[in-house]
Scaffold this motif. Structure first.
Motif, PDB file in Angstrom:
ATOM      1  N   ASP A 164     -22.962  17.476  31.319  1.00  0.00           N
ATOM      2  CA  ASP A 164     -22.715  17.272  29.883  1.00  0.00           C
ATOM      3  C   ASP A 164     -21.280  17.612  29.481  1.00  0.00           C
ATOM      4  O   ASP A 164     -20.852  17.256  28.378  1.00  0.00           O
ATOM      5  CB  ASP A 164     -23.679  18.136  29.056  1.00  0.00           C
ATOM      6  N   LYS A 165     -20.566  18.327  30.336  1.00  0.00           N
ATOM      7  CA  LYS A 165     -19.202  18.763  29.970  1.00  0.00           C
ATOM      8  C   LYS A 165     -18.106  18.081  30.776  1.00  0.00           C
ATOM      9  O   LYS A 165     -16.943  18.075  30.362  1.00  0.00           O
ATOM     10  CB  LYS A 165     -19.058  20.282  30.163  1.00  0.00           C
ATOM     11  N   VAL A 166     -18.460  17.500  31.930  1.00  0.00           N
ATOM     12  CA  VAL A 166     -17.415  17.059  32.847  1.00  0.00           C
ATOM     13  C   VAL A 166     -16.538  15.960  32.249  1.00  0.00           C
ATOM     14  O   VAL A 166     -15.304  15.986  32.391  1.00  0.00           O
ATOM     15  CB  VAL A 166     -18.049  16.613  34.189  1.00  0.00           C
ATOM     16  N   VAL A 167     -17.138  14.993  31.531  1.00  0.00           N
ATOM     17  CA  VAL A 167     -16.332  13.905  30.963  1.00  0.00           C
ATOM     18  C   VAL A 167     -15.373  14.437  29.903  1.00  0.00           C
ATOM     19  O   VAL A 167     -14.201  14.039  29.840  1.00  0.00           O
ATOM     20  CB  VAL A 167     -17.243  12.816  30.376  1.00  0.00           C
ATOM     21  N   TRP A 168     -15.855  15.372  29.087  1.00  0.00           N
ATOM     22  CA  TRP A 168     -14.990  15.929  28.037  1.00  0.00           C
ATOM     23  C   TRP A 168     -13.864  16.758  28.647  1.00  0.00           C
ATOM     24  O   TRP A 168     -12.762  16.822  28.078  1.00  0.00           O
ATOM     25  CB  TRP A 168     -15.821  16.762  27.069  1.00  0.00           C
ATOM     26  N   GLY A 249     -18.717  12.822  40.306  1.00  0.00           N
ATOM     27  CA  GLY A 249     -19.860  13.697  40.077  1.00  0.00           C
ATOM     28  C   GLY A 249     -19.670  14.606  38.884  1.00  0.00           C
ATOM     29  O   GLY A 249     -18.662  14.498  38.186  1.00  0.00           O
ATOM     30  N   PRO A 250     -20.619  15.510  38.621  1.00  0.00           N
ATOM     31  CA  PRO A 250     -21.889  15.647  39.336  1.00  0.00           C
ATOM     32  C   PRO A 250     -22.919  14.623  38.855  1.00  0.00           C
ATOM     33  O   PRO A 250     -22.934  14.282  37.676  1.00  0.00           O
ATOM     34  CB  PRO A 250     -22.323  17.071  38.966  1.00  0.00           C
ATOM     35  N   LEU A 251     -23.748  14.150  39.774  1.00  0.00           N
ATOM     36  CA  LEU A 251     -24.813  13.195  39.453  1.00  0.00           C
ATOM     37  C   LEU A 251     -24.263  11.942  38.762  1.00  0.00           C
ATOM     38  O   LEU A 251     -24.864  11.443  37.804  1.00  0.00           O
ATOM     39  CB  LEU A 251     -25.877  13.864  38.569  1.00  0.00           C
ATOM     40  N   ASN A 252     -23.117  11.478  39.232  1.00  0.00           N
ATOM     41  CA  ASN A 252     -22.464  10.273  38.679  1.00  0.00           C
ATOM     42  C   ASN A 252     -22.073  10.430  37.207  1.00  0.00           C
ATOM     43  O   ASN A 252     -21.829   9.434  36.521  1.00  0.00           O
ATOM     44  CB  ASN A 252     -23.370   9.040  38.828  1.00  0.00           C
ATOM     45  N   ALA A 253     -22.027  11.637  36.705  1.00  0.00           N
ATOM     46  CA  ALA A 253     -21.734  11.849  35.292  1.00  0.00           C
ATOM     47  C   ALA A 253     -20.305  11.486  34.924  1.00  0.00           C
ATOM     48  O   ALA A 253     -20.011  11.249  33.754  1.00  0.00           O
ATOM     49  CB  ALA A 253     -22.014  13.309  34.909  1.00  0.00           C
ATOM     50  N   SER A 254     -19.388  11.478  35.889  1.00  0.00           N
ATOM     51  CA  SER A 254     -17.999  11.124  35.604  1.00  0.00           C
ATOM     52  C   SER A 254     -17.554   9.891  36.395  1.00  0.00           C
ATOM     53  O   SER A 254     -16.369   9.686  36.601  1.00  0.00           O
ATOM     54  CB  SER A 254     -17.070  12.304  35.918  1.00  0.00           C
ATOM     55  N   THR A 255     -18.534   9.081  36.828  1.00  0.00           N
ATOM     56  CA  THR A 255     -18.202   7.867  37.571  1.00  0.00           C
ATOM     57  C   THR A 255     -17.758   6.780  36.611  1.00  0.00           C
ATOM     58  O   THR A 255     -18.545   6.289  35.808  1.00  0.00           O
ATOM     59  CB  THR A 255     -19.420   7.379  38.376  1.00  0.00           C
ATOM     60  N   THR A 256     -16.481   6.405  36.684  1.00  0.00           N
ATOM     61  CA  THR A 256     -15.967   5.299  35.871  1.00  0.00           C
ATOM     62  C   THR A 256     -16.155   3.983  36.636  1.00  0.00           C
ATOM     63  O   THR A 256     -16.561   3.979  37.803  1.00  0.00           O
ATOM     64  CB  THR A 256     -14.482   5.511  35.565  1.00  0.00           C
TER      65      THR A 256
END
Length: 303
Positions: A164-168, A249-256
């Motif tokens: 929930d935080k990695v993209v930000w 990652g994690p869990l493809n949360a930051s996969t562009t």
């Protein structure tokens, strides 16, 4: 015979000679463009139209099955969402903060030239170095950011390990790195604005914020549109810093979209799906670039 005699000298007129010389000068650029731009696009299109497990263009098995495989993959649509989130979440703060900082830089403040030079440092730093430095800052145990949070009584954060935080966390880095470049371009635009409208507004009793909002921003619209176009092309293709720090990652949360295509093509050796994803990204870049180009021409016509 008479007509042939007439066409002979006409073929050597100064205009025709200049035309031939122009084409001779343009020819190397055209050849290089075809080799570096057009050929890769055609090759990627051929791969994307091949079966999903193909390792080269299968001219005898052309199909849209690879596009169907990519477009039914939930990870692909997740990568589209992450790409757009990074794009919008970075572009808007960069434009707002860059405009404000550009305005401050346009004022005659002590040490202004030194400040302008220092603002270039983040944009001139290689993305690999930026990624490694921010890995240290975001470190859950040794990072200075968690230390500062503890000083003010806020619990430590898992900046890059929490989906929930990695993209930000990545958006924060983009804002830090590229807002100064936006500020410098806006600063140059402000310095080239005509002074007459601002002087007339001051004579009429307008306050500084009214002058900036009703006169400065409309006059700056072409500059801001160009800046938004440049940052759009860069942000939609977001890859290097994110891949260095999270590998998607994690869990493809930051996969562009770019990371998704890279992993398919080079990590999993699925060249056809990777090419299809790259073509989808290319289409998105063209769409957004066309939109901002249209807005720029419209603002030029209105001004």
């Amino acid at each position: 015979m008479a007509a042939a005699t007439t066409r002979g000298p006409a073929a050597n007129t100064p205009e025709r000679r200049r035309l031939r010389e122009s084409w001779a000068l343009l020819l190397p650029a055209v050849i290089i463009s075809l080799a570096l731009v057009v050929f890769p696009i055609l090759y990627a299109t051929g791969l994307a139209l091949s079966p999903p497990d193909a390792t080269d263009i299968a001219f005898d098995q052309l199909t849209v099955e690879t596009f169907r495989t990519v477009f039914t993959d939930p990870v692909f649509w997740s990568s589209v969402w992450v790409t757009m989130l990074i794009y919008v979440g970075s572009l808007i703060p960069q434009l707002i903060l860059g405009t404000l900082i550009g305005y401050v830089l346009s004022r005659h403040v002590p040490g202004g030239r030194i400040l302008q030079t220092l603002t270039l440092v983040p944009s001139l730093t290689a993305s690999v170095v930026v990624g490694l430095v921010w890995l240290l800052l975001y470190d859950p145990s040794l990072g200075i950011l968690n230390y500062l949070l503890e000083v003010v009584g806020i619990p430590r954060q898992d900046w890059l390990g929490d989906p929930d935080k990695v993209v930000w966390s990545l958006i924060l880095i983009e804002i830090w790195q590229w807002t100064p470049l936006v500020a410098l371009i806006v600063n140059a635009g402000i310095r080239n604005l005509p002074s007459e409208p601002f002087e007339a507004a001051r004579v009429d009793g307008a306050r500084w914020w009214q002058t900036g909002w009703h006169i400065g921003l409309p006059l700056l619209r072409p500059v801001l549109t160009v800046v938004a176009l440049l940052r759009t092309v860069d942000l939609v293709r977001y890859f290097d810093t994110g891949y260095i720090m999270t590998q998607g990652g994690p869990l493809n949360a930051s996969t562009t979209m770019n990371i998704y295509a890279y992993r398919n093509a080079f990590a999993e050796l699925r060249l056809a799906p990777g090419s299809a994803a790259q073509l989808a990204l290319f289409a998105l870049v063209l769409l957004l670039a066309g939109l901002f180009t249209w807005l720029r021409r419209r603002s030029e016509l209105e001004s």
